[in-house]
Structure formats: structure tokens, C-alpha cells
Design a protein around this motif. Structure first.
Motif, PDB file in Angstrom:
ATOM      1  N   PRO A  81       0.812  -1.222   0.000  1.00  0.00           N
ATOM      2  CA  PRO A  81       0.000   0.000   0.000  1.00  0.00           C
ATOM      3  C   PRO A  81       0.844   1.271   0.000  1.00  0.00           C
ATOM      4  N   VAL A  82       1.947   1.253   0.777  1.00  0.00           N
ATOM      5  CA  VAL A  82       2.778   2.453   0.874  1.00  0.00           C
ATOM      6  C   VAL A  82       3.417   2.797  -0.467  1.00  0.00           C
ATOM      7  N   ILE A  83       4.051   1.797  -1.126  1.00  0.00           N
ATOM      8  CA  ILE A  83       4.758   2.123  -2.368  1.00  0.00           C
ATOM      9  C   ILE A  83       3.788   2.441  -3.505  1.00  0.00           C
ATOM     10  N   LEU A  84       2.603   1.828  -3.510  1.00  0.00           N
ATOM     11  CA  LEU A  84       1.622   2.162  -4.546  1.00  0.00           C
ATOM     12  C   LEU A  84       1.116   3.590  -4.373  1.00  0.00           C
ATOM     13  N   LEU A  85       0.835   3.968  -3.122  1.00  0.00           N
ATOM     14  CA  LEU A  85       0.380   5.343  -2.865  1.00  0.00           C
ATOM     15  C   LEU A  85       1.481   6.352  -3.177  1.00  0.00           C
ATOM     16  N   ALA A  90       3.455  10.619  -4.604  1.00  0.00           N
ATOM     17  CA  ALA A  90       4.674  11.255  -4.075  1.00  0.00           C
ATOM     18  C   ALA A  90       5.870  10.347  -4.316  1.00  0.00           C
ATOM     19  N   ASP A  91       6.153  10.049  -5.595  1.00  0.00           N
ATOM     20  CA  ASP A  91       7.211   9.088  -5.896  1.00  0.00           C
ATOM     21  C   ASP A  91       8.601   9.573  -5.477  1.00  0.00           C
ATOM     22  N   PHE A  92       8.752  10.891  -5.244  1.00  0.00           N
ATOM     23  CA  PHE A  92      10.047  11.427  -4.819  1.00  0.00           C
ATOM     24  C   PHE A  92      10.437  10.961  -3.416  1.00  0.00           C
ATOM     25  N   LEU A  93       9.478  10.422  -2.646  1.00  0.00           N
ATOM     26  CA  LEU A  93       9.774   9.951  -1.289  1.00  0.00           C
ATOM     27  C   LEU A  93      10.265   8.503  -1.255  1.00  0.00           C
ATOM     28  N   GLU A 148      12.965  -3.572  -0.750  1.00  0.00           N
ATOM     29  CA  GLU A 148      13.751  -3.432  -1.985  1.00  0.00           C
ATOM     30  C   GLU A 148      13.212  -4.337  -3.072  1.00  0.00           C
ATOM     31  N   ILE A 149      12.832  -5.574  -2.717  1.00  0.00           N
ATOM     32  CA  ILE A 149      12.246  -6.479  -3.709  1.00  0.00           C
ATOM     33  C   ILE A 149      11.021  -5.844  -4.355  1.00  0.00           C
ATOM     34  N   MET A 150      10.145  -5.283  -3.529  1.00  0.00           N
ATOM     35  CA  MET A 150       8.896  -4.723  -4.043  1.00  0.00           C
ATOM     36  C   MET A 150       9.132  -3.441  -4.840  1.00  0.00           C
ATOM     37  N   VAL A 151      10.083  -2.610  -4.397  1.00  0.00           N
ATOM     38  CA  VAL A 151      10.368  -1.369  -5.138  1.00  0.00           C
ATOM     39  C   VAL A 151      11.017  -1.689  -6.480  1.00  0.00           C
TER      40      VAL A 151
END
Length: 307
Positions: A81-85, A90-93, A148-151
Motif C-alpha cells: 500500500p505504501v509504495i503504490l500510494l 509522491a514518488d520522490f519519497l 527493496e524487492i517490491m520497489v
């Protein structure tokens, strides 16, 4: 009426074909994303066995199961949920957050190196481990590796629509968790397999079983070393790439030039040697950053606790 029914069936068939093609695309994208994260998957599988060292054999698989469930929870309920949001709004974060995780992994790796060098570590022979502490520590470390795997997987499917990204990342998260902890379960139970084979009638089978039993302590010790190195490598690599993405290029450029020079100087082995140079450089960065954090904590937090 019959013409309308035929047209409706044609529409249904078209939708079904489109859905099947979409699922094929999602499956292919999930395979591509999972393959891209394979390096971190290997690190995850190397790190985890050290957490069950010193446990009684009957508790190894239950502990691995609890860590695997925690890992799945990390991936699907926290990281996803965090990386999708963030990727949507706010992909810069994403990079700074990942770098904080890299710093934590570097700290864990450096702390293990210091414990080994100083002789103040908590080894498997110091008595029974507290299972709750073991599981909590393993899940904390898994959180960074899983992030890291998910990103990495997200970066591979960034051009996909939101729903497709969601489905792909769920598939990657579940399959990688099953792969990693299935492999870990096999590794830590190989001595039981060896014991079973050693009791068989066949001389060759029994000899192979005894060989497995003798090899397992050495393998687990080796995996502990590899796991510590993996923490430093992955943590350092996150920091190396992150600083470059945030606009500070000197360290990344230096490592990149070293990698290219090694690649060009070693001919057919260039790809492997270049990768080794990058990996070693990342591990050194992780060790240096981790050592600084260990030093800072030892003269602040740990000193206050001592008083």
C-alpha cells in the motif's frame, strides 16, 4: 433475436480474449519483475537461516513459518500500500525511505561484524533463544529486504495501469515469499533428511546421509557469513544508488568507473568481474556507513543504558 444473441456472444468472446491476454501480460510482467529482484531474493534466503541457529530441531519449521507469515504481512499489508500510494502521489519519497532501510541493513551487518571481531556477539551456543525476539528481529530485517524487492518490482512495471501494478506486485510478493522460505525450510531440515538416509540399509544411501549431517553445520555457518555480507551489500547498494538518484553523483560515478574498468580488462569474464567489483564496493560502503551508525549508537544510546 438470433442476430442479437450472436452479436452478444461475439462481445463476450472478445471480452474473454482481452481478459486472457491481459492475464498473460500480467503473468509476463510478474515474471520479469520477480527476475529483476532475484539478487535480493538470494540475499533474503541467505540471511534468514541464521535466525534459527541454536533452536531445537522441532522449533525450526514453526519459527520459519512465523517469519514467512510476517514477511507476507510486510509485503502485502505494509510495503505494497505504501509504495503504490507513493508511486501514485509522491514518488520522490520512495528513494529516501528506501535509503533509511539501507542504512538500517548496513547497521545490522556492521553490528554483526563488530560482534564477531570483538567477541561480544550472541552466538548460538550461549543458551536457548527467545523465539519472540528471534521472529521480531527476522521480520524487521525482512521488512527492508522485502521493501527493496517490491520497489525493484514496481520500477519494472511502472508503465502498467494501477490495477495491473497491484495484481503484479501481489503475485510477486506471494511467490517470492514462498520461494525464499520454502528454500530456507529445506536448508535447515537437511540434517533431518540426512539422519533419515543414514538409517537406511543401503551403504551408499547411509554414507550420503552421514555426509549431509556432517555438512549442515558448515553450511549454516557459511550462510551466516553470506547473510551478514548480504546485509552490507544490499544496504550499501541501496545507499549508493539512492545518493545518485538524489543528485549526489561522485561515489556512484567512482564505483561505476571501477566496474567498467574491471569489465573491459577481463574479456569474457567482464560481466562477472564487473558485478563482483560493484558488489564489493557496495559492501564496503555498507560496512563504513554501518560502522559509523554502530559507533554513534555506542557513544550515545548504549552508553546511556550502561549508566
Amino acid at each position: 433475436m438470433s442476430g442479437g444473441l450472436v452479436a452478444l456472444l461475439d462481445d463476450v468472446a472478445l471480452i474473454a480474449r482481452a481478459a486472457a491476454a491481459s492475464m498473460d501480460d500480467i503473468g509476463a510482467a510478474a515474471a520479469k519483475a520477480g527476475a529483476k529482484a532475484a539478487g535480493v531474493v538470494v540475499d533474503d534466503a541467505a540471511v534468514t537461516p541464521q535466525y534459527v541457529r541454536g533452536l531445537t530441531p522441532d522449533r525450526e519449521l514453526p519459527i520459519i513459518k512465523r517469519i514467512a507469515i510476517g514477511s507476507l504481512r510486510n509485503k502485502l499489508l505494509i510495503i505494497l500500500p505504501v509504495i503504490l500510494l507513493l508511486s501514485q502521489f509522491a514518488d520522490f519519497l520512495l528513494t529516501p525511505i528506501l535509503m533509511l532501510g539501507g542504512a538500517y541493513l548496513s547497521f545490522e551487518g556492521a553490528e554483526k561484524v563488530w560482534a564477531k571481531v570483538s567477541g561480544h556477539g550472541h552466538g548460538a551456543d550461549e543458551g536457548p533463544k527467545d523465539e519472540k525476539t528471534v521472529v521480531a528481529g527476522a521480520i524487521r530485517t525482512d521488512l527492508i529486504l522485502s521493501a527493496e524487492i517490491m520497489v525493484i518490482s514496481l520500477n519494472e512495471v511502472a508503465d502498467q495501469p494501477f490495477f495491473a501494478r497491484l495484481v503484479i506486485l501481489i503475485i510477486v510478493g506471494v511467490l517470492i515469499t514462498l520461494l525464499v522460505y520454502g528454500a530456507v525450510g529445506l536448508i535447515v531440515k537437511m540434517d533431518d533428511v540426512g539422519l533419515n538416509l543414514a538409517r537406511r540399509d543401503g551403504a551408499g544411501t547411509a554414507r550420503f546421509g552421514r555426509g549431509l549431517i556432517a555438512a549442515m553445520p558448515k553450511l549454516l555457518t557459511f550462510l551466516t557469513v553470506v547473510g551478514t555480507a548480504a546485509m552490507l551489500w544490499v544496504g550499501g547498494h541501496i545507499l549508493l544508488v539512492g545518493t545518485d538518484e538524489l543528485g549526489w553523483h561522485p561515489v556512484y560515478s567512482f564505483v561505476h568507473h571501477l566496474e567498467e574498468a574491471a569489465h573491459d580488462a577481463t574479456g569474457a569474464l567482464g560481466g562477472v568481474v564487473g558485478w563482483l567489483v560493484n558488489t564489493f564496493s557496495s559492501a564496503v560502503i555498507g560496512l563504513v556507513v554501518g560502522a559509523v551508525i554502530v559507533l554513534v549508537l555506542s557513544v550515545t544510546v548504549h552508553r546511556k543504558k550502561a549508566h
